[in-house]
Write a protein that holds these residues in place. Structure first.
Motif, short mmCIF file in Angstrom:
data_model
loop_
_atom_site.label_atom_id
_atom_site.label_comp_id
_atom_site.label_asym_id
_atom_site.label_seq_id
_atom_site.Cartn_x
_atom_site.Cartn_y
_atom_site.Cartn_z
N GLU A 1 63.03 45.42 -16.52
CA GLU A 1 62.04 45.42 -15.44
C GLU A 1 61.60 44.00 -15.09
O GLU A 1 61.41 43.67 -13.91
CB GLU A 1 60.82 46.25 -15.85
N ASP A 2 61.46 43.14 -16.10
CA ASP A 2 61.09 41.74 -15.85
C ASP A 2 62.16 41.04 -15.03
O ASP A 2 61.86 40.30 -14.08
CB ASP A 2 60.89 40.98 -17.17
N LEU A 3 63.43 41.26 -15.40
CA LEU A 3 64.54 40.64 -14.68
C LEU A 3 64.61 41.16 -13.25
O LEU A 3 64.78 40.37 -12.31
CB LEU A 3 65.85 40.93 -15.41
N LYS B 1 62.23 42.31 -11.44
CA LYS B 1 61.09 41.80 -10.67
C LYS B 1 61.39 40.40 -10.14
O LYS B 1 61.11 40.09 -8.96
CB LYS B 1 59.85 41.76 -11.56
N VAL B 2 61.97 39.54 -10.96
CA VAL B 2 62.35 38.21 -10.51
C VAL B 2 63.37 38.31 -9.38
O VAL B 2 63.26 37.62 -8.36
CB VAL B 2 62.92 37.37 -11.67
N ALA B 3 64.36 39.18 -9.54
CA ALA B 3 65.40 39.35 -8.53
C ALA B 3 64.81 39.85 -7.21
O ALA B 3 65.17 39.35 -6.13
CB ALA B 3 66.46 40.32 -9.03
N THR B 4 63.93 40.82 -7.27
CA THR B 4 63.30 41.36 -6.06
C THR B 4 62.50 40.29 -5.34
O THR B 4 62.57 40.16 -4.11
CB THR B 4 62.38 42.55 -6.42
N ASP B 5 61.73 39.50 -6.08
CA ASP B 5 60.93 38.44 -5.47
C ASP B 5 61.82 37.38 -4.82
O ASP B 5 61.49 36.87 -3.73
CB ASP B 5 60.03 37.79 -6.52
N LEU B 6 62.93 37.04 -5.47
CA LEU B 6 63.84 36.05 -4.89
C LEU B 6 64.47 36.55 -3.60
O LEU B 6 64.55 35.82 -2.61
CB LEU B 6 64.93 35.68 -5.90
N ALA C 1 65.38 33.61 -15.87
CA ALA C 1 65.14 35.04 -16.09
C ALA C 1 66.34 35.68 -16.79
O ALA C 1 66.18 36.52 -17.68
CB ALA C 1 64.87 35.73 -14.76
N LEU C 2 67.55 35.29 -16.39
CA LEU C 2 68.75 35.82 -17.03
C LEU C 2 68.83 35.39 -18.49
O LEU C 2 69.12 36.19 -19.38
CB LEU C 2 69.99 35.35 -16.28
N GLU C 3 68.57 34.12 -18.76
CA GLU C 3 68.64 33.62 -20.14
C GLU C 3 67.61 34.33 -21.02
O GLU C 3 67.90 34.67 -22.17
CB GLU C 3 68.43 32.11 -20.15
N SER C 4 66.44 34.57 -20.48
CA SER C 4 65.41 35.28 -21.23
C SER C 4 65.84 36.71 -21.52
O SER C 4 65.66 37.22 -22.63
CB SER C 4 64.09 35.27 -20.44
N PHE C 5 66.44 37.35 -20.52
CA PHE C 5 66.90 38.73 -20.70
C PHE C 5 68.04 38.80 -21.72
O PHE C 5 68.03 39.66 -22.61
CB PHE C 5 67.37 39.28 -19.35
N TRP C 6 68.99 37.90 -21.62
CA TRP C 6 70.12 37.88 -22.56
C TRP C 6 69.66 37.59 -23.99
O TRP C 6 70.26 38.08 -24.95
CB TRP C 6 71.15 36.85 -22.12
N ASP C 7 68.60 36.82 -24.14
CA ASP C 7 68.08 36.50 -25.47
C ASP C 7 67.17 37.60 -26.02
O ASP C 7 66.65 37.48 -27.13
CB ASP C 7 67.30 35.19 -25.43
N GLY C 8 66.96 38.66 -25.23
CA GLY C 8 66.11 39.76 -25.67
C GLY C 8 64.63 39.45 -25.60
O GLY C 8 63.81 40.15 -26.21
#
Length: 238
Positions: free
Chosen positions: A32-34, A36-41, A20-27
């Protein structure tokens, strides 16, 4: 017998946070996507600890990058080169401190003592002005309590003595400069005019205090485990 742990792996069983972090850093994904992953974890982690019978479940053990950097952000100790103008520190400033950006380099990174874990080294000095700039510790405590009202949660902070020892004092050497004092304690010096922060206590009881003072200002943070309030006390006059 009461049980308590002080941390838990946060990457996820399938390294969900890493991807999720790599996807966010790559744009390729949004904030919100990041989040959501953090909240679920976090929810999954608290559920696992609850099902394992842990009595005092820790919160604020999650981090997008590094718990030391989280503490630096909470204290508002942002270097001038990141052009932070105040308010809540967002992910843009946070990740610029951690990784740098097109215009400025990242903060220094070094190993956590003799482990292979790395952390972002805080840099403090006489010109550092502390301010409550990240509500992460309290927000995640409230999130944990909402997740399960039947369990006791303890918000965790980095030890102020540890934070002191791993700080760059402005001269390229670890250890905060003599003009900066960071300590935990049951009372602040009378000359500061501060209310007394609580003492550190057993899990489940009130209080962890973090007291910081330098030439510019004094700031006391209080995490009240029962009420989930982090209070910025009065500052002394610069």
């Amino acid at each position: 017998m009461a049980s308590h742990i002080v941390g838990y792996p946060r990457m996820g069983p399938k390294r969900e946070l890493k991807f999720a972090l790599e996807s966010f850093w790559d744009g390729k994904s949004s904030t919100e996507d990041l989040e959501k992953v953090a909240t679920d974890l976090r929810s999954s982690i608290w559920k696992q600890m609850s099902e394992a019978g842990i009595k005092y479940i820790p919160s604020n053990t999650f981090s997008y990058y590094d718990q030391v950097l989280d503490t630096t952000a909470m204290l508002g100790a942002v270097l001038e080169r990141y052009s932070w103008t105040g308010g809540e520190i967002g992910l843009s400033t946070y990740f610029s401190m951690a990784r740098g950006n097109a215009s400025v380099p990242a903060m220094e990174m070094t190993k956590w003592f003799d482990t292979n874990y790395h952390f972002i080294v805080p840099e403090l000095g006489p010109s550092t002005k502390f301010t409550y700039a990240s509500h992460k510790a309290v927000s995640e405590y409230k999130e944990a309590k909402a997740h399960s009202v039947s369990h006791k949660f303890q918000a965790l902070l980095a030890s102020s003595n540890t934070f002191y020892c791993i700080t760059l004092g402005g001269n390229g050497e670890l250890g905060a400069p003599p003009s900066l004092t960071i300590r935990s304690g049951v009372s602040a010096p009378p000359s500061t005019g501060l209310d007394s922060p609580p003492s550190a206590t057993d899990p489940g009881e009130n209080g962890v205090g973090l007291f910081l003072r330098n030439a510019k200002n004094t700031l006391v943070f209080r995490v009240d485990v029962l009420e989930a309030e982090l209070i910025s006390m009065k500052k002394n006059q610069a």
